[in-house]
Design an enzyme around this catalytic site. Structure first.
Site, short mmCIF file in Angstrom:
data_model
loop_
_atom_site.label_atom_id
_atom_site.label_comp_id
_atom_site.label_asym_id
_atom_site.label_seq_id
_atom_site.Cartn_x
_atom_site.Cartn_y
_atom_site.Cartn_z
N CYS A 17 0.83 -1.21 0.00
CA CYS A 17 0.00 0.00 0.00
C CYS A 17 0.87 1.26 0.00
O CYS A 17 1.83 1.37 0.76
CB CYS A 17 -0.91 -0.01 1.23
SG CYS A 17 -2.01 1.41 1.29
N CYS A 67 -16.45 -8.88 5.95
CA CYS A 67 -15.79 -7.60 5.66
C CYS A 67 -14.53 -7.84 4.82
O CYS A 67 -13.65 -8.59 5.24
CB CYS A 67 -15.45 -6.91 6.97
SG CYS A 67 -14.62 -5.33 6.72
N CYS A 87 -19.51 -5.80 4.02
CA CYS A 87 -18.77 -4.59 4.36
C CYS A 87 -17.47 -4.61 3.57
O CYS A 87 -16.90 -5.69 3.36
CB CYS A 87 -18.48 -4.61 5.87
SG CYS A 87 -17.41 -3.25 6.42
N CYS A 107 -19.08 2.55 8.97
CA CYS A 107 -18.31 1.85 10.00
C CYS A 107 -17.03 2.65 10.18
O CYS A 107 -16.19 2.70 9.27
CB CYS A 107 -18.00 0.42 9.55
SG CYS A 107 -16.87 -0.45 10.67
N ARG A 110 -17.57 -2.31 18.28
CA ARG A 110 -16.91 -3.58 17.95
C ARG A 110 -15.55 -3.68 18.66
O ARG A 110 -14.68 -2.83 18.46
CB ARG A 110 -16.74 -3.71 16.43
CG ARG A 110 -18.09 -3.60 15.71
CD ARG A 110 -17.99 -3.93 14.23
NE ARG A 110 -19.21 -3.54 13.53
CZ ARG A 110 -20.26 -4.33 13.31
NH1 ARG A 110 -20.25 -5.58 13.72
NH2 ARG A 110 -21.31 -3.88 12.66
C1 DTB Z 1 -11.07 -2.40 11.83
O1 DTB Z 1 -11.34 -1.39 12.52
N1 DTB Z 1 -10.21 -3.34 12.18
C2 DTB Z 1 -10.08 -4.32 11.13
C3 DTB Z 1 -11.16 -3.88 10.12
N2 DTB Z 1 -11.61 -2.66 10.66
C4 DTB Z 1 -10.83 -3.76 8.69
C5 DTB Z 1 -8.69 -4.45 10.63
C6 DTB Z 1 -7.70 -4.79 11.71
C7 DTB Z 1 -6.38 -5.03 11.09
C8 DTB Z 1 -5.35 -5.50 12.06
C9 DTB Z 1 -4.02 -5.70 11.43
C10 DTB Z 1 -3.99 -6.75 10.36
O2 DTB Z 1 -4.51 -7.88 10.56
O3 DTB Z 1 -3.39 -6.51 9.32
FE1 SF4 Z 2 -2.75 1.21 3.40
FE2 SF4 Z 2 -4.98 1.04 4.84
FE3 SF4 Z 2 -2.66 0.02 5.76
FE4 SF4 Z 2 -2.94 2.66 5.62
S1 SF4 Z 2 -4.15 1.26 6.89
S2 SF4 Z 2 -1.16 1.49 4.92
S3 SF4 Z 2 -4.21 2.87 3.79
S4 SF4 Z 2 -3.81 -0.67 4.00
#
Ligand code: DTB
Ligand code: SF4
Ligand code: SAM
Length: 341
Positions: free
Chosen positions: A67, A111, A143, A203, A275
């Site tokens: 990213c 999601c 989602c 969300c 959540r």
């Molecule tokens: C959110 O608030 N937490 C989730 C979901 N929305 C997309 C993502 C958590 C990611 C944790 C680090 C990972 O597993 O890469």
């Molecule tokens: Fe990319 Fe989303 Fe990770 Fe930020 S949180 S580096 S925008 S994947």
């Protein structure tokens, strides 16, 4: 009826739903003696979410790594040298097979995440639209979290049947600049406006444990609760400290800080699903139970979040049983089963 957290009265034990919280209000709630804070959060919770249930949501990374954004917490940023490799997008069939497994395991929301700065029109976005349609055909809430998007892309996602768009504000407006330099807090809010305008539920939440102050945490909640309507879904994540990210050496949070955040979010945004999101592998069963007691009514279910581990289904079945909760039942019936291929 679809439950997007809008059950329950508009006026509960805690007065009418408010969008004009000031930092001082949030801080006063957050700093209430713990048992009094939890009592208040529970009263609000019981008013607005009387069903004694927890929603199980499953995450899947449909486009991992590489990213261009530099979010300091994120293992998927190309700016950080982590064990996460950039991968090409999963194909639609593989995603729908995972969604079916999630449904069979008891999840009601699926999601899908992509490590994108923003949505670009073209084949990859068209694939996401297919995924959304397929997830809806399974009778799951759908989602996605794809980075920034514009009004037209939001409209197309809505047309495909998308229920919710995840786009976290992550932290306070002030602290945001210390965590991400490649986009602004206002850009985040602008995407949330597009999502809302398209008729998709919002969300949006954030992360604690990134070195922010308690005021930053409370300001984040003030920003979220300032949205009118409130986000239907508010994920509260504890930082997953991933090797190779600039935040890898952050100290772990005190679990009671998470309890306070959840209780404060519950009081400020009574109807929202709060959540208990990333970071549960570092929490004891008892700490997680306290988070659920303080107003969280959803968890991620399954072995993985996007790229990091999550407690597995066995541990979570035991957790839900220990809490005496029921997994939320599907709100929408599945469309007719597609013919066998
Ligand atoms: C959110 O608030 N937490 C989730 C979901 N929305 C997309 C993502 C958590 C990611 C944790 C680090 C990972 O597993 O890469
Ligand atoms: Fe990319 Fe989303 Fe990770 Fe930020 S949180 S580096 S925008 S994947
Ligand atoms: N790229 C899109 C974006 O940033 O909106 C979607 C995917 S991004 C991984 C979704 C959210 O995951 C982030 O906003 C952040 O809140 C959360 N997240 C990412 N890495 C995390 C970590 N190490 N610990 C806790 N939460 C994390």
């Amino acid at each position: 009826m679809a439950d997007h957290g809008t059950d329950g009265p508009t006026h509960g034990t805690d007065g009418p739903t408010r969008h004009d919280w000031a930092l001082g209000d949030a801080r006063a709630i957050h700093d209430t003696p713990l048992f009094a804070l939890i009592d208040r959060a529970r009263a609000v919770h019981a008013d607005h979410h009387p069903k004694n249930e927890v929603q199980l949501c499953t995450l899947l990374s449909v486009k991992t790594g590489g990213c261009p954004e530099d979010c300091a917490y994120c293992p998927q940023s190309a700016h950080h040298d982590t064990a996460v490799e950039g991968e090409k997008m999963l194909d639609v069939d593989a995603v729908l097979a995972a969604a079916r497994r999630a449904k069979d395991a008891g999840s009601t929301r699926f999601c899908m995440g992509a490590a994108w700065r923003q949505v670009k029109d073209g084949p990859a976005f068209d694939n996401v639209l297919h995924m959304v349609r397929g997830v809806k055909e399974l009778g799951l809430e759908a989602c996605v979290t794809l980075g920034m998007l514009n009004d037209d892309q939001a409209r197309r996602l809505h047309e495909a049947g998308l229920d919710a768009y995840n786009h976290n504000v992550d932290t306070s407006r002030d602290y945001y600049k210390s965590i991400i330099s490649t986009r602004t807090f206002d850009e985040r809010l602008s995407t949330l406006r597009s999502v809302r305008k398209a008729g998709i539920t919002v969300c949006s939440g954030g992360i604690i444990g990134m070195g922010e102050t308690i005021d930053d945490r409370c300001m984040m909640l003030v920003e979220l609760a300032g949205l009118d309507p409130h986000p239907e879904s508010v994920p509260i994540n504890a930082l997953v400290r991933v090797e190779g990210t600039p935040l890898e050496a952050m100290p772990p949070i005190d679990p009671l800080e998470l309890v306070r955040m959840i209780a404060t979010a519950r009081i400020m945004m009574p109807k929202s699903k709060v959540r208990l999101s990333a970071g549960r592998t570092e929490l004891s069963r008892e700490a997680q139970l306290l988070c659920l007691f303080a107003g969280a009514n959803s968890i991620f279910y399954g072995d993985r979040l996007l790229t990091t581990p999550n407690p597995g289904p066995n541990a979570d079945e035991e957790l839900i049983q220990a809490a005496g909760l029921e997994p939320q039942a599907p709100a929408v019936p599945a469309a007719a089963e597609p013919a066998a291929e």
